[in-house]
Design a protein around this motif. Sequence first.
Motif, PDB file in Angstrom:
ATOM      1  N   ASP A   1      48.157  12.658  64.830  1.00 25.07           N
ATOM      2  CA  ASP A   1      48.464  13.451  63.582  1.00 25.07           C
ATOM      3  C   ASP A   1      49.259  14.800  63.778  1.00 25.07           C
ATOM      4  O   ASP A   1      49.047  15.430  64.463  1.00 25.07           O
ATOM      5  N   GLY A   2      50.657  14.816  62.844  1.00 24.37           N
ATOM      6  CA  GLY A   2      51.317  15.843  62.905  1.00 24.37           C
ATOM      7  C   GLY A   2      52.157  15.896  64.167  1.00 24.37           C
ATOM      8  O   GLY A   2      52.876  16.839  64.286  1.00 24.37           O
ATOM      9  N   GLN A   3      52.352  14.961  65.029  1.00 24.53           N
ATOM     10  CA  GLN A   3      52.930  14.943  66.092  1.00 24.53           C
ATOM     11  C   GLN A   3      54.294  14.030  66.193  1.00 24.53           C
ATOM     12  O   GLN A   3      54.430  13.174  65.276  1.00 24.53           O
ATOM     13  N   THR A   4      55.059  14.327  67.328  1.00 26.05           N
ATOM     14  CA  THR A   4      56.378  13.448  67.320  1.00 26.05           C
ATOM     15  C   THR A   4      56.533  12.545  68.597  1.00 26.05           C
ATOM     16  O   THR A   4      56.098  13.531  69.832  1.00 26.05           O
ATOM     17  N   LEU A   5      56.738  11.589  68.863  1.00 24.39           N
ATOM     18  CA  LEU A   5      56.837  10.643  69.913  1.00 24.39           C
ATOM     19  C   LEU A   5      58.581  10.971  70.307  1.00 24.39           C
ATOM     20  O   LEU A   5      59.140  10.238  69.356  1.00 24.39           O
ATOM     21  N   THR A   6      59.079  11.255  71.403  1.00 21.53           N
ATOM     22  CA  THR A   6      60.476  11.568  71.641  1.00 21.53           C
ATOM     23  C   THR A   6      60.953  10.619  72.768  1.00 21.53           C
ATOM     24  O   THR A   6      60.070  10.867  73.778  1.00 21.53           O
ATOM     25  N   ILE A   7      61.789   9.887  72.821  1.00 17.08           N
ATOM     26  CA  ILE A   7      62.455   9.277  74.075  1.00 17.08           C
ATOM     27  C   ILE A   7      63.849   9.318  74.284  1.00 17.08           C
ATOM     28  O   ILE A   7      64.685   9.263  73.196  1.00 17.08           O
ATOM     29  N   SER A   8      64.326   9.740  75.231  1.00 16.33           N
ATOM     30  CA  SER A   8      65.725  10.249  75.262  1.00 16.33           C
ATOM     31  C   SER A   8      66.104   9.515  76.735  1.00 16.33           C
ATOM     32  O   SER A   8      65.533   9.292  77.583  1.00 16.33           O
ATOM     33  N   GLN A   9      67.617   9.503  76.597  1.00 13.00           N
ATOM     34  CA  GLN A   9      68.062   8.782  77.895  1.00 13.00           C
ATOM     35  C   GLN A   9      68.989   9.839  78.671  1.00 13.00           C
ATOM     36  O   GLN A   9      69.024  10.835  78.309  1.00 13.00           O
ATOM     37  N   ASN A  10      69.415   9.331  79.888  1.00 14.12           N
ATOM     38  CA  ASN A  10      70.359  10.198  80.854  1.00 14.12           C
ATOM     39  C   ASN A  10      71.578  10.335  80.050  1.00 14.12           C
ATOM     40  O   ASN A  10      71.992   9.539  79.182  1.00 14.12           O
ATOM     41  N   VAL A  11      72.443  11.384  80.319  1.00 12.73           N
ATOM     42  CA  VAL A  11      73.635  11.671  79.805  1.00 12.73           C
ATOM     43  C   VAL A  11      74.641  10.551  80.024  1.00 12.73           C
ATOM     44  O   VAL A  11      74.629   9.802  81.035  1.00 12.73           O
TER      45      VAL A  11
END
Length: 89
Positions: A43-53
Motif C-alpha cells: 500500500d502506497g509503495q512503488t515497484l521499480t525495475i531498471s535496466q543497464n545503460v
Amino acid sequence: MITETIINTYGKNQAIDSECISIAFHRPTGSNPFQVNGIPVEDGQTLTISQNVGDLDMSKYIITFQAGAGVNECYVIKIVPQDQKAYIK
C-alpha cells in the motif's frame, strides 16, 4: 539516448509489454492490492525495475488485482527512448 516518460493507469488484470529502459508500478494509498508477476506491491509503495545503460526491457508484466475495499488502481510509469522504434528489433 534521449528519453521520454509514459504514464498509464490500469484497473483490471492484464498483461503489458514493457519495451522500456525503466518501468515502475505504483499502488496509491488505499487502493486494492495487486501483484506484478507474482510480486506484491505494498500500500502506497512503488515497484521499480531498471535496466543497464543501453539495454531495453522486453519483458511482459502481468498485473493481477486482489479483492479489497478500495478501487483497482495501478500507475505504470515507463522511461522509453524517444525514438523507440530505432531500438526495438
